[in-house]
Design an enzyme around this catalytic site. Structure first.
Site, PDB file in Angstrom:
ATOM      1  N   CYS A 250       0.521  -1.242   0.087  1.00  0.00           N
ATOM      2  CA  CYS A 250      -0.337   0.058  -0.086  1.00  0.00           C
ATOM      3  C   CYS A 250       0.465   1.502   0.032  1.00  0.00           C
ATOM      4  O   CYS A 250       0.088   2.339  -0.550  1.00  0.00           O
ATOM      5  CB  CYS A 250      -0.912  -0.087   1.311  1.00  0.00           C
ATOM      6  SG  CYS A 250      -1.911  -1.642   1.035  1.00  0.00           S
ATOM      7  N   HIS A 329      12.262   1.520   5.499  1.00  0.00           N
ATOM      8  CA  HIS A 329      12.206   0.366   5.063  1.00  0.00           C
ATOM      9  C   HIS A 329      12.844  -0.868   6.365  1.00  0.00           C
ATOM     10  O   HIS A 329      13.983  -0.855   6.972  1.00  0.00           O
ATOM     11  CB  HIS A 329      13.170  -0.245   3.481  1.00  0.00           C
ATOM     12  CG  HIS A 329      12.193  -1.288   3.154  1.00  0.00           C
ATOM     13  ND1 HIS A 329      12.203  -2.953   3.683  1.00  0.00           N
ATOM     14  CD2 HIS A 329      12.124  -1.566   1.443  1.00  0.00           C
ATOM     15  CE1 HIS A 329      11.857  -3.518   2.468  1.00  0.00           C
ATOM     16  NE2 HIS A 329      11.583  -3.314   1.601  1.00  0.00           N
ATOM     17  N   HIS A 413      -2.348  19.773   6.397  1.00  0.00           N
ATOM     18  CA  HIS A 413      -3.811  18.750   6.026  1.00  0.00           C
ATOM     19  C   HIS A 413      -2.404  17.292   6.263  1.00  0.00           C
ATOM     20  O   HIS A 413      -1.349  16.755   6.126  1.00  0.00           O
ATOM     21  CB  HIS A 413      -4.116  18.519   4.908  1.00  0.00           C
ATOM     22  CG  HIS A 413      -4.552  20.358   4.676  1.00  0.00           C
ATOM     23  ND1 HIS A 413      -5.976  20.288   5.450  1.00  0.00           N
ATOM     24  CD2 HIS A 413      -4.347  21.399   3.910  1.00  0.00           C
ATOM     25  CE1 HIS A 413      -6.135  21.838   4.916  1.00  0.00           C
ATOM     26  NE2 HIS A 413      -5.257  22.352   4.418  1.00  0.00           N
ATOM     27  N   HIS A 417      -3.083   6.583   4.864  1.00  0.00           N
ATOM     28  CA  HIS A 417      -3.136   5.648   4.733  1.00  0.00           C
ATOM     29  C   HIS A 417      -4.420   5.324   5.084  1.00  0.00           C
ATOM     30  O   HIS A 417      -4.574   4.678   6.191  1.00  0.00           O
ATOM     31  CB  HIS A 417      -2.007   4.229   3.893  1.00  0.00           C
ATOM     32  CG  HIS A 417      -3.007   3.540   3.759  1.00  0.00           C
ATOM     33  ND1 HIS A 417      -3.468   3.103   2.132  1.00  0.00           N
ATOM     34  CD2 HIS A 417      -2.314   1.748   4.106  1.00  0.00           C
ATOM     35  CE1 HIS A 417      -3.946   2.097   2.332  1.00  0.00           C
ATOM     36  NE2 HIS A 417      -3.213   1.310   3.716  1.00  0.00           N
ATOM     37  N   HIS A 446     -14.564   4.858   4.866  1.00  0.00           N
ATOM     38  CA  HIS A 446     -16.021   4.675   4.708  1.00  0.00           C
ATOM     39  C   HIS A 446     -16.411   4.868   3.327  1.00  0.00           C
ATOM     40  O   HIS A 446     -17.251   4.096   2.909  1.00  0.00           O
ATOM     41  CB  HIS A 446     -16.920   5.983   5.388  1.00  0.00           C
ATOM     42  CG  HIS A 446     -18.306   5.981   5.206  1.00  0.00           C
ATOM     43  ND1 HIS A 446     -19.020   6.368   4.747  1.00  0.00           N
ATOM     44  CD2 HIS A 446     -18.597   5.398   6.426  1.00  0.00           C
ATOM     45  CE1 HIS A 446     -20.435   5.799   4.394  1.00  0.00           C
ATOM     46  NE2 HIS A 446     -19.952   5.046   5.582  1.00  0.00           N
ATOM     47  N   ASN A 450     -10.502   0.495   0.980  1.00  0.00           N
ATOM     48  CA  ASN A 450      -9.177   0.322   1.423  1.00  0.00           C
ATOM     49  C   ASN A 450      -8.757   0.303   0.011  1.00  0.00           C
ATOM     50  O   ASN A 450      -9.099  -1.103  -0.520  1.00  0.00           O
ATOM     51  CB  ASN A 450      -8.041  -0.388   2.426  1.00  0.00           C
ATOM     52  CG  ASN A 450      -6.574  -1.019   2.028  1.00  0.00           C
ATOM     53  OD1 ASN A 450      -6.385   0.088   1.516  1.00  0.00           O
ATOM     54  ND2 ASN A 450      -6.406  -0.984   2.844  1.00  0.00           N
TER      55      ASN A 450
END
Length: 518
Positions: A250, A329, A413, A417, A446, A450
């Site tokens: 992701c 990582h 802002h 994720h 919502h 995802n």
């Protein structure tokens, strides 16, 4: 794929163990409290990034001072300076050499600005919506899940934060489902081409002007590649530099942006297109291992296409300028490497297993990332307070909690994720954010579920649709990915940003925010 959601504990010990997998947050499974230990080496890494541009930081003020002093000189001062320089040839040559050398170094080391001209998020047709009850009924009718698995999925959905308007691919709407290579290709084409068609229409960019193409999709990597499908569809030029990133989870959307940024530093006067998506059709799990069922409940159809440019003429029409990308990582750690792992269950059915250590590993990666990012973005006052408490703790070995900088002073802002409600909840708590700071993430989860690497773009689109982006404001996009990775991208708005026509929130933004069932 990565996920984080909520579900109640199961009376069955096996189910209870699986339910902890990024679903219900137990005390030992939640993100680590950032008020505890801070690894100093990551603080040093952040300052290394800063010091690497020290020459630029020093030269710019010196040149500004020289220009200011020169602008204040009158004709007599200029005449006296000229007479003085005529009799000081060595001084003139030395100053000229320093000026030429400094200017050359500055020009060669100064990174070229990268502009985000525009982007577009795909929205599937209404017939692909998967309301809660329809999803459960369809899962029952497939005959692949036993009663325990069906109840487990119901509990996850009830607490996931997903609404009734998310989308699943067409192949999953059949009974029984019809996953195939052809159906997966069709899903990829609908998402990628749908986003790109609107992006090109909004920006009036021609195919021959695109010099760089980066596509990321974690679980679906056909031959020819997804990037080749785009080249073929839009007849992109033969010398285009195309890349296809797979298996990176992701957080790959930020990785793709970082790769495009590096390429734009080398290749002048060109456009880069980044396409971030995930493919659901061939990656639906039809078994009964609960750790593999969570992605079925959280992941939904989505994708985004982003147009980046290094052309100075695009600054006027661009929405944002890329300020920083920081990548972390943790793959050298075995637990981190295997916490999101694609494999076959005992029945030979393929799925993605989410480890019970997922939340703890995600928290460690996040702490590393934001500790590195802090020196690049935080005000000096926040950094001084942080270092004061850190030094006191190191010198006196006292039980002093490190001062956690207020990232709300660095960013206007936040695009976190939308992996699951649990992740958003814990980030809100640990970073001491307000509900409005995580509103975009909650509402994206919502409305669209995802959508993997593209979720951060749906969140930015939400903020734009609300009319909240003002010139000069900074946006922080942060994403998690298998491996395990945590990546951040920082953007600065170049103007007051208006929502793009035909955007994903165009006909529903007035209904949001909505209250999500806890």
């Amino acid at each position: 794929m990565e996920a984080g959601g909520n579900a109640p504990a199961d009376t069955n010990p096996t189910a209870r163990t699986s339910a902890r997998v990024g679903v219900q947050i137990q005390q030992s499974r939640r993100l680590p409290d950032f008020l505890q230990s801070v690894n100093l080496k990551y603080v040093k890494l952040g300052y290394h990034y800063l010091i690497s541009h020290l020459l630029t930081l020093c030269l710019v003020p010196v040149m500004i001072i020289i220009l200011i002093e020169a602008s204040q000189m009158n004709p007599d001062d200029i005449r006296q300076l000229w007479l003085h320089l005529q009799y000081n040839l060595v001084f003139v040559i030395t100053c000229s050499a320093i000026l030429v050398f400094g200017s050359t170094v500055y020009i060669m080391t100064r990174p070229r600005p990268v502009y985000l001209v525009d982007y577009f998020c795909y929205r599937a047709p209404d017939e692909l919506k998967a309301p809660f009850e329809s999803f459960m009924e369809h899962s029952r009718l497939t005959g692949d899940f036993d009663e325990s698995s069906l109840q487990f999925q119901r509990k996850i959905l009830e607490r996931s934060g997903l609404g009734d308007e998310t989308y699943v691919p067409e192949a999953m709407h059949f009974v029984p489902p019809r996953p195939s290579m052809q159906a997966a290709r069709e899903e990829a084409e609908q998402v990628m081409f749908g986003a790109l068609d609107n992006l090109f229409a909004n920006t009036n960019v021609k195919a021959k002007d695109i010099g760089i193409l980066v596509v990321n999709c974690s679980l679906f990597n056909p031959t020819p590649s997804l990037s080749a499908m785009i080249v073929n569809k839009y007849k992109l030029r033969g010398n285009i530099r195309s890349f296809n990133l797979g298996g990176m989870g992701c957080s790959a959307g930020v990785i793709a942006v970082d790769l495009a940024k590096d390429l734009l530093q080398v290749h002048r006067n060109t456009y880069a297109v980044v396409v971030s998506t995930e493919n659901i059709t061939q990656n639906w799990y039809f078994g009964n291992k609960k750790a593999m069922l969570i992605p079925n409940c959280l992941f939904r159809v989505g994708g985004a296409a982003v147009l980046l440019s290094n052309k100075s003429v695009d600054r006027r029409r661009a929405k944002y300028r890329l300020v920083h990308v920081v990548r972390t990582h943790r793959g050298s750690d075995d637990k981190a490497f295997r916490c999101v792992y694609q494999e076959q269950d005992d029945a030979g059915k393929t799925g993605v297993t989410l480890s019970k250590d997922l939340m703890a590993i995600a928290g460690g990666a996040l702490k590393t990332n934001i500790t590195t990012l802090g020196p690049l973005v935080l005000p000096i006052s926040e950094q001084l307070l942080f270092f004061a408490t850190l030094v006191l703790k190191k010198l006196f070995q006292k039980n002093i909690k490190p001062y956690i900088p207020d990232f709300k002073l660095a960013f206007d802002h936040f695009c976190i994720h939308a992996g699951g409600r649990a992740v958003i909840d814990e980030l809100e708590k640990n970073l001491q954010l307000l509900p409005e700071h995580v509103e975009a993430s909650r509402m994206t989860l919502h409305r669209f579920g995802n959508t993997s690497s593209s979720s951060i773009w749906y969140e930015l689109a939400y903020t734009e649709a609300k009319g909240r982006i003002r010139r000069g404001q900074r946006i922080w996009q942060i994403a998690f990915g298998s491996g395990f990775k945590c990546n951040s991208a920082v953007w600065q708005a170049l103007r007051h940003v208006k929502p793009a026509p035909n955007g994903p929130w165009e006909d529903c933004i007035d209904r949001y925010p909505v209250k999500v069932v806890q």
